[in-house]
Design a protein around this motif. Structure first.
Motif, PDB file in Angstrom:
ATOM      1  N   HIS A 229     -32.913  35.063 -17.879  1.00 12.10           N
ATOM      2  CA  HIS A 229     -32.095  34.329 -18.819  1.00 12.10           C
ATOM      3  C   HIS A 229     -32.913  33.352 -19.656  1.00 12.10           C
ATOM      4  N   ASP A 230     -34.207  33.264 -19.435  1.00  7.84           N
ATOM      5  CA  ASP A 230     -35.033  32.326 -20.190  1.00  7.84           C
ATOM      6  C   ASP A 230     -34.873  32.569 -21.688  1.00  7.84           C
ATOM      7  N   PHE A 231     -34.891  31.465 -22.413  1.00  6.06           N
ATOM      8  CA  PHE A 231     -34.652  31.497 -23.857  1.00  6.06           C
ATOM      9  C   PHE A 231     -35.462  30.355 -24.455  1.00  6.06           C
ATOM     10  N   TRP A 232     -36.321  30.659 -25.426  1.00  3.27           N
ATOM     11  CA  TRP A 232     -37.130  29.573 -25.972  1.00  3.27           C
ATOM     12  C   TRP A 232     -37.538  29.854 -27.418  1.00  3.27           C
ATOM     13  N   LEU A 233     -37.869  28.766 -28.103  1.00  2.00           N
ATOM     14  CA  LEU A 233     -38.392  28.819 -29.464  1.00  2.00           C
ATOM     15  C   LEU A 233     -39.906  28.943 -29.382  1.00  2.00           C
ATOM     16  N   ALA A 234     -40.452  29.930 -30.075  1.00  2.00           N
ATOM     17  CA  ALA A 234     -41.884  30.219 -29.992  1.00  2.00           C
ATOM     18  C   ALA A 234     -42.508  30.213 -31.386  1.00  2.00           C
ATOM     19  N   PRO A 235     -42.995  29.050 -31.854  1.00  2.00           N
ATOM     20  CA  PRO A 235     -43.676  29.012 -33.156  1.00  2.00           C
ATOM     21  C   PRO A 235     -45.023  29.712 -33.084  1.00  2.00           C
ATOM     22  N   SER A 236     -45.520  30.152 -34.225  1.00  2.00           N
ATOM     23  CA  SER A 236     -46.847  30.787 -34.249  1.00  2.00           C
ATOM     24  C   SER A 236     -47.928  29.798 -33.839  1.00  2.00           C
ATOM     25  N   THR A 237     -47.676  28.506 -34.059  1.00  2.00           N
ATOM     26  CA  THR A 237     -48.554  27.441 -33.588  1.00  2.00           C
ATOM     27  C   THR A 237     -47.719  26.187 -33.382  1.00  2.00           C
ATOM     28  N   TYR A 238     -48.098  25.397 -32.372  1.00  2.00           N
ATOM     29  CA  TYR A 238     -47.425  24.120 -32.123  1.00  2.00           C
ATOM     30  C   TYR A 238     -48.193  22.968 -32.769  1.00  2.00           C
ATOM     31  N   ARG A 239     -49.366  23.263 -33.325  1.00  2.00           N
ATOM     32  CA  ARG A 239     -50.219  22.223 -33.919  1.00  2.00           C
ATOM     33  C   ARG A 239     -50.575  22.609 -35.348  1.00  2.00           C
ATOM     34  N   LEU A 240     -50.293  21.713 -36.265  1.00  2.00           N
ATOM     35  CA  LEU A 240     -50.648  21.940 -37.664  1.00  2.00           C
ATOM     36  C   LEU A 240     -51.501  20.772 -38.135  1.00  2.00           C
ATOM     37  N   THR A 241     -52.484  21.047 -38.956  1.00  2.00           N
ATOM     38  CA  THR A 241     -53.347  19.977 -39.458  1.00  2.00           C
ATOM     39  C   THR A 241     -52.717  19.253 -40.646  1.00  2.00           C
ATOM     40  N   ALA A 242     -51.803  19.934 -41.329  1.00  2.00           N
ATOM     41  CA  ALA A 242     -51.146  19.336 -42.501  1.00  2.00           C
ATOM     42  C   ALA A 242     -49.744  19.913 -42.629  1.00  2.00           C
ATOM     43  N   PRO A 243     -48.831  19.210 -43.318  1.00  2.00           N
ATOM     44  CA  PRO A 243     -47.476  19.717 -43.503  1.00  2.00           C
ATOM     45  C   PRO A 243     -47.472  21.105 -44.144  1.00  2.00           C
ATOM     46  N   SER A 244     -46.671  21.995 -43.600  1.00  2.95           N
ATOM     47  CA  SER A 244     -46.574  23.355 -44.135  1.00  2.95           C
ATOM     48  C   SER A 244     -45.392  24.052 -43.480  1.00  2.95           C
ATOM     49  N   GLU A 245     -45.265  25.339 -43.757  1.00  4.43           N
ATOM     50  CA  GLU A 245     -44.212  26.137 -43.151  1.00  4.43           C
ATOM     51  C   GLU A 245     -44.781  26.872 -41.945  1.00  4.43           C
ATOM     52  N   VAL A 246     -44.027  26.920 -40.844  1.00  2.00           N
ATOM     53  CA  VAL A 246     -44.490  27.613 -39.651  1.00  2.00           C
ATOM     54  C   VAL A 246     -43.444  28.655 -39.248  1.00  2.00           C
TER      55      VAL A 246
ATOM     56  N   GLU B 107     -18.719  34.571 -16.832  1.00  2.00           N
ATOM     57  CA  GLU B 107     -19.052  33.288 -17.436  1.00  2.00           C
ATOM     58  C   GLU B 107     -19.124  33.405 -18.952  1.00  2.00           C
ATOM     59  N   LEU B 108     -18.856  32.296 -19.597  1.00  2.00           N
ATOM     60  CA  LEU B 108     -19.180  32.114 -21.002  1.00  2.00           C
ATOM     61  C   LEU B 108     -20.469  31.320 -21.032  1.00  2.00           C
ATOM     62  N   TYR B 109     -21.473  31.804 -21.770  1.00  2.00           N
ATOM     63  CA  TYR B 109     -22.757  31.108 -21.779  1.00  2.00           C
ATOM     64  C   TYR B 109     -23.219  30.851 -23.205  1.00  2.00           C
ATOM     65  N   SER B 110     -23.935  29.752 -23.359  1.00  2.00           N
ATOM     66  CA  SER B 110     -24.532  29.407 -24.654  1.00  2.00           C
ATOM     67  C   SER B 110     -25.923  28.861 -24.401  1.00  2.00           C
ATOM     68  N   ARG B 111     -26.673  28.642 -25.474  1.00  2.00           N
ATOM     69  CA  ARG B 111     -28.076  28.252 -25.332  1.00  2.00           C
ATOM     70  C   ARG B 111     -28.413  27.068 -26.218  1.00  2.00           C
ATOM     71  N   ARG B 112     -29.335  26.244 -25.726  1.00  2.00           N
ATOM     72  CA  ARG B 112     -29.892  25.115 -26.462  1.00  2.00           C
ATOM     73  C   ARG B 112     -31.417  25.185 -26.321  1.00  2.00           C
ATOM     74  N   GLY B 113     -32.118  25.112 -27.431  1.00  2.00           N
ATOM     75  CA  GLY B 113     -33.573  25.173 -27.379  1.00  2.00           C
ATOM     76  C   GLY B 113     -34.209  24.081 -28.212  1.00  2.00           C
ATOM     77  N   LYS B 114     -35.341  23.581 -27.734  1.00  2.00           N
ATOM     78  CA  LYS B 114     -36.139  22.609 -28.476  1.00  2.00           C
ATOM     79  C   LYS B 114     -37.596  23.053 -28.433  1.00  2.00           C
ATOM     80  N   ALA B 115     -38.335  22.768 -29.496  1.00  2.00           N
ATOM     81  CA  ALA B 115     -39.774  23.009 -29.532  1.00  2.00           C
ATOM     82  C   ALA B 115     -40.437  21.797 -30.165  1.00  2.00           C
ATOM     83  N   LEU B 116     -41.597  21.406 -29.637  1.00  2.00           N
ATOM     84  CA  LEU B 116     -42.325  20.239 -30.126  1.00  2.00           C
ATOM     85  C   LEU B 116     -43.454  20.694 -31.043  1.00  2.00           C
ATOM     86  N   LEU B 117     -43.317  20.389 -32.337  1.00  2.00           N
ATOM     87  CA  LEU B 117     -44.301  20.778 -33.345  1.00  2.00           C
ATOM     88  C   LEU B 117     -45.002  19.526 -33.855  1.00  2.00           C
TER      89      LEU B 117
END
Length: 275
Positions: A26-43, A148-158
């Motif tokens: 049941h694991d569910f997560w947000l997976a960015p291509s990178t969690y670290r950026l050197t400057a503001p941009s789109e990920v 069950e009725l199930y829903s998901r909440r995810g957070k990622a630290l960028l």
């Protein structure tokens, strides 16, 4: 008969232990291509489900997304425009416009699940859902299918640029998810010999006795350690090594009024990188 939340928390807290178990399907997560950026941009960000070594891209249905936003140094930003042309094999384009920590969050609507009795009991044991196990025993329902009725909440630290003092205060501030995992220390400053503290909140209140897993999200690393939160809703983990990880938690309540499912379940995750 529905077990009270006070009784449930007491029962759960009484079984607080440290134990390794397999990472949940049941694991569910947000997976960015990178969690670290050197400057503001789109990920680009993928939404993944399942065991990390067998992970699948979640087929994002815009109708099931309640909210997709970032909380950053420039305030709260709605990121739902990226849903418009999303396809199962694509990713969500998340724009980060300022240096500092950006907390990406996602919330989904309910979906229905029914499992045969044995599979449902195994799932409850794997997720540490002692409350639901007790309820089914109390009702004499352990041999019946689980619904069950199930829903998901995810957070990622960028993180854009270096970690700043203002990032730590933002990190520790709840963003208002129904079931929320909050890192009290910045994972990108986590080093060997130190611990990382986190807190679990349910509807704005700290929750004791919830099982929290520290799970590697890298397919080639099959590592997961699980701990129950203490009376203040906090939990601590030893340094696991560098790589991408998530904290994972589940909370389930008996449905008070429902002709569709017995329980309402929320899956929550917090994904990040450890340098």
């Amino acid at each position: 008969m529905t077990l009270s939340r006070t009784f449930a928390v007491t029962c759960l807290a009484a079984t607080t232990v440290l134990f390794p178990i397999a990472s949940s399907a049941h694991d569910f997560w947000l997976a960015p291509s990178t969690y670290r950026l050197t400057a503001p941009s789109e990920v680009p960000v993928s939404v993944l489900i399942g065991h990390p070594k067998d992970r699948l891209t979640w087929p994002v249905d815009p109708q099931r997304i309640v909210a997709l936003r970032t909380v950053g140094p420039d305030g709260v930003r709605d990121q739902q425009s990226g849903l418009a042309d999303y396809d199962q094999d694509e990713v969500l384009p998340i724009g980060l416009d300022a240096p500092g920590l950006h907390i990406l969050t996602i919330e989904t609507t309910n979906a229905f699940s029914e499992l045969p009795a044995t599979q449902f009991e195994d799932y409850l044991a794997e997720e540490g859902l002692t409350l639901i196990q007790l309820d089914r025993i109390h009702r004499g329902a352990t041999d019946t299918p689980g619904t069950e009725l199930y829903s998901r909440r995810g957070k990622a630290l960028l993180q854009v640029g270096p970690v700043l003092p203002t990032d730590i205060s933002r990190l520790r501030r709840p963003v208002g998810l129904t079931l929320e995992i909050i890192a009290l220390d910045h994972p990108q400053t986590w080093v060997e010999g130190e611990i990382l503290n986190a807190k679990v909140m349910f509807r704005g209140q700290p929750m004791s006795g919830i099982t929290v897993g520290l799970v590697s999200t890298e397919p080639e690393i099959d590592t997961a350690t699980h701990v129950r939160t203490d009376k203040d809703g906090t939990v601590s983990f030893a340094y696991p090594g560098s790589g991408t990880w998530m904290l994972h938690a589940v909370w389930s309540d008996r449905q008070r009024i429902s002709d569709r499912a017995d329980y309402n379940t929320i899956f929550s995750s917090l994904s990040f990188e450890v340098w």
